[in-house]
Design a protein around this motif. Structure first.
Motif, PDB file in Angstrom:
ATOM      1  N   HIS A   1      15.652  78.868   3.698  1.00 54.67           N
ATOM      2  CA  HIS A   1      14.623  78.916   4.728  1.00 54.67           C
ATOM      3  C   HIS A   1      13.712  77.691   4.726  1.00 54.67           C
ATOM      4  O   HIS A   1      12.889  77.557   5.635  1.00 54.67           O
ATOM      5  CB  HIS A   1      13.811  80.208   4.602  1.00 54.67           C
ATOM      6  CG  HIS A   1      14.638  81.430   4.824  1.00 54.67           C
ATOM      7  ND1 HIS A   1      15.157  81.777   6.049  1.00 54.67           N
ATOM      8  CD2 HIS A   1      15.063  82.385   3.954  1.00 54.67           C
ATOM      9  CE1 HIS A   1      15.850  82.897   5.939  1.00 54.67           C
ATOM     10  NE2 HIS A   1      15.811  83.289   4.672  1.00 54.67           N
ATOM     11  N   GLN A   2      13.849  76.836   3.719  1.00 56.24           N
ATOM     12  CA  GLN A   2      13.149  75.564   3.613  1.00 56.24           C
ATOM     13  C   GLN A   2      11.670  75.725   3.279  1.00 56.24           C
ATOM     14  O   GLN A   2      11.088  76.791   3.407  1.00 56.24           O
ATOM     15  CB  GLN A   2      13.327  74.725   4.883  1.00 56.24           C
ATOM     16  CG  GLN A   2      14.785  74.411   5.198  1.00 56.24           C
ATOM     17  CD  GLN A   2      15.468  73.627   4.103  1.00 56.24           C
ATOM     18  OE1 GLN A   2      15.132  72.490   3.873  1.00 56.24           O
ATOM     19  NE2 GLN A   2      16.417  74.247   3.423  1.00 56.24           N
TER      20      GLN A   2
ATOM     21  N   ASN B   1       9.110  74.672   4.792  1.00 55.80           N
ATOM     22  CA  ASN B   1       8.259  74.962   5.943  1.00 55.80           C
ATOM     23  C   ASN B   1       8.600  76.286   6.627  1.00 55.80           C
ATOM     24  O   ASN B   1       8.005  76.630   7.642  1.00 55.80           O
ATOM     25  CB  ASN B   1       8.313  73.818   6.955  1.00 55.80           C
ATOM     26  CG  ASN B   1       9.696  73.616   7.542  1.00 55.80           C
ATOM     27  OD1 ASN B   1      10.623  74.387   7.285  1.00 55.80           O
ATOM     28  ND2 ASN B   1       9.853  72.569   8.329  1.00 55.80           N
TER      29      ASN B   1
ATOM     30  N   ARG C   1      11.158  77.022   8.352  1.00 54.71           N
ATOM     31  CA  ARG C   1      11.869  76.847   9.623  1.00 54.71           C
ATOM     32  C   ARG C   1      13.391  76.895   9.502  1.00 54.71           C
ATOM     33  O   ARG C   1      14.089  76.764  10.494  1.00 54.71           O
ATOM     34  CB  ARG C   1      11.433  75.558  10.295  1.00 54.71           C
ATOM     35  CG  ARG C   1       9.963  75.618  10.678  1.00 54.71           C
ATOM     36  CD  ARG C   1       9.584  74.562  11.696  1.00 54.71           C
ATOM     37  NE  ARG C   1       8.198  74.707  12.083  1.00 54.71           N
ATOM     38  CZ  ARG C   1       7.766  75.519  13.049  1.00 54.71           C
ATOM     39  NH1 ARG C   1       8.601  76.257  13.717  1.00 54.71           N
ATOM     40  NH2 ARG C   1       6.472  75.583  13.339  1.00 54.71           N
TER      41      ARG C   1
ATOM     42  N   SER D   1      15.044  80.584  10.873  1.00 49.27           N
ATOM     43  CA  SER D   1      13.621  80.325  10.717  1.00 49.27           C
ATOM     44  C   SER D   1      12.901  81.634  10.430  1.00 49.27           C
ATOM     45  O   SER D   1      13.336  82.706  10.857  1.00 49.27           O
ATOM     46  CB  SER D   1      13.067  79.714  12.011  1.00 49.27           C
ATOM     47  OG  SER D   1      11.671  79.575  11.935  1.00 49.27           O
TER      48      SER D   1
ATOM     49  N   VAL E   1       9.562  81.653  11.135  1.00 51.25           N
ATOM     50  CA  VAL E   1       8.341  81.408  11.894  1.00 51.25           C
ATOM     51  C   VAL E   1       8.342  82.227  13.180  1.00 51.25           C
ATOM     52  O   VAL E   1       9.166  82.014  14.067  1.00 51.25           O
ATOM     53  CB  VAL E   1       8.193  79.910  12.223  1.00 51.25           C
ATOM     54  CG1 VAL E   1       6.937  79.650  13.036  1.00 51.25           C
ATOM     55  CG2 VAL E   1       8.191  79.088  10.944  1.00 51.25           C
TER      56      VAL E   1
ATOM     57  N   THR F   1       9.369  85.094  14.003  1.00 55.67           N
ATOM     58  CA  THR F   1      10.547  85.868  14.386  1.00 55.67           C
ATOM     59  C   THR F   1      10.224  87.358  14.436  1.00 55.67           C
ATOM     60  O   THR F   1       9.372  87.836  13.682  1.00 55.67           O
ATOM     61  CB  THR F   1      11.711  85.631  13.401  1.00 55.67           C
ATOM     62  OG1 THR F   1      11.332  86.119  12.118  1.00 55.67           O
ATOM     63  CG2 THR F   1      12.079  84.168  13.315  1.00 55.67           C
TER      64      THR F   1
ATOM     65  N   PHE G   1       3.450  79.635   7.116  1.00 53.77           N
ATOM     66  CA  PHE G   1       4.244  78.921   8.131  1.00 53.77           C
ATOM     67  C   PHE G   1       3.706  79.158   9.545  1.00 53.77           C
ATOM     68  O   PHE G   1       4.443  79.110  10.514  1.00 53.77           O
ATOM     69  CB  PHE G   1       5.732  79.328   8.079  1.00 53.77           C
ATOM     70  CG  PHE G   1       6.282  79.529   6.699  1.00 53.77           C
ATOM     71  CD1 PHE G   1       6.267  78.482   5.793  1.00 53.77           C
ATOM     72  CD2 PHE G   1       6.799  80.743   6.295  1.00 53.77           C
ATOM     73  CE1 PHE G   1       6.761  78.652   4.511  1.00 53.77           C
ATOM     74  CE2 PHE G   1       7.297  80.927   5.018  1.00 53.77           C
ATOM     75  CZ  PHE G   1       7.270  79.874   4.120  1.00 53.77           C
TER      76      PHE G   1
ATOM     77  N   ASN H   1       2.539  82.050  10.458  1.00 53.31           N
ATOM     78  CA  ASN H   1       2.564  83.496  10.657  1.00 53.31           C
ATOM     79  C   ASN H   1       1.231  84.084  10.201  1.00 53.31           C
ATOM     80  O   ASN H   1       0.620  83.570   9.267  1.00 53.31           O
ATOM     81  CB  ASN H   1       3.688  84.143   9.829  1.00 53.31           C
ATOM     82  CG  ASN H   1       5.074  83.728  10.290  1.00 53.31           C
ATOM     83  OD1 ASN H   1       5.291  83.465  11.468  1.00 53.31           O
ATOM     84  ND2 ASN H   1       6.013  83.684   9.358  1.00 53.31           N
TER      85      ASN H   1
END
Length: 136
Positions: free
Chosen positions: A43-44, A46, A48, A56, A58, A60, A114, A116
Motif C-alpha cells: 500500500h506504500q 503514502n 496510495r 489505494s 485513500v 476508499t 493519508f 483519511n
C-alpha cells in the motif's frame, strides 16, 4: 529465519528512528509500526498503493465504511460487499494472527492517515468480529 530477522530489523529501525530526531519523546504509534511492517510494501508509505496492482487506501469505501467489514477483510479475507475486483498481483493477505490490539491499531492508523479521517477501530470491535467468525 530471514523473514523473522527482517521483521526484527524493521521494528528496531522504527523504534530507533522514533528515539532520535527532534527530541520528541512520544512513543512510536503502534498502528504506524504495524503498517510499516506488514502493509507498506503493497500500500506504500503514502497509502496510495501501486496503481492497478495494489489498491489505494485513500478515501476508499472499504476503508471509510463499516469497520466490521474492514476487520473481516483484513483478518480473514472476507471480501466486503461492493468491493470492486481489480487486477491485482496477489490477494489481500490474511492477518488473523495479529492481536486484537495490533489489528485495531493498524486499522485505526489507516482510517486516520493519508488524508483519511474516519473513526478509530477498537480492540473490542476486533474481538467481536473474531467471535462472530468463530460462531459461523
Amino acid at each position: 529465519m530471514k523473514t523473522l530477522s527482517l521483521a526484527v530489523l524493521t521494528a528496531a529501525s522504527l523504534l530507533g528512528l522514533a528515539a532520535c530526531g527532534d527530541g520528541d519523546s512520544r512513543p512510536v504509534d503502534r498502528g504506524a509500526a504495524v503498517y510499516a511492517q506488514h502493509c507498506m510494501a503493497c500500500h506504500q508509505r503514502n497509502g496510495r498503493g501501486l496503481g492497478e496492482t495494489q489498491p489505494s487506501l485513500v478515501g476508499t469505501p472499504t476503508v471509510a465504511g463499516d469497520p466490521g467489514a474492514l476487520i473481516a477483510w483484513t483478518a480473514f479475507g472476507v471480501r466486503p460487499a461492493g468491493l470492486v475486483r481489480g487486477r491485482r498481483i496477489g490477494g489481500m493477505p490474511q492477518f488473523h494472527w495479529l492481536s486484537d490490539e495490533d489489528l485495531a491499531a493498524v486499522l485505526t492508523h489507516v482510517r486516520g492517515s493519508f488524508g483519511n479521517a474516519y473513526p478509530p477501530v477498537t480492540a473490542a470491535m476486533v474481538a467481536d468480529v473474531r467471535a462472530a467468525r468463530k460462531a459461523e
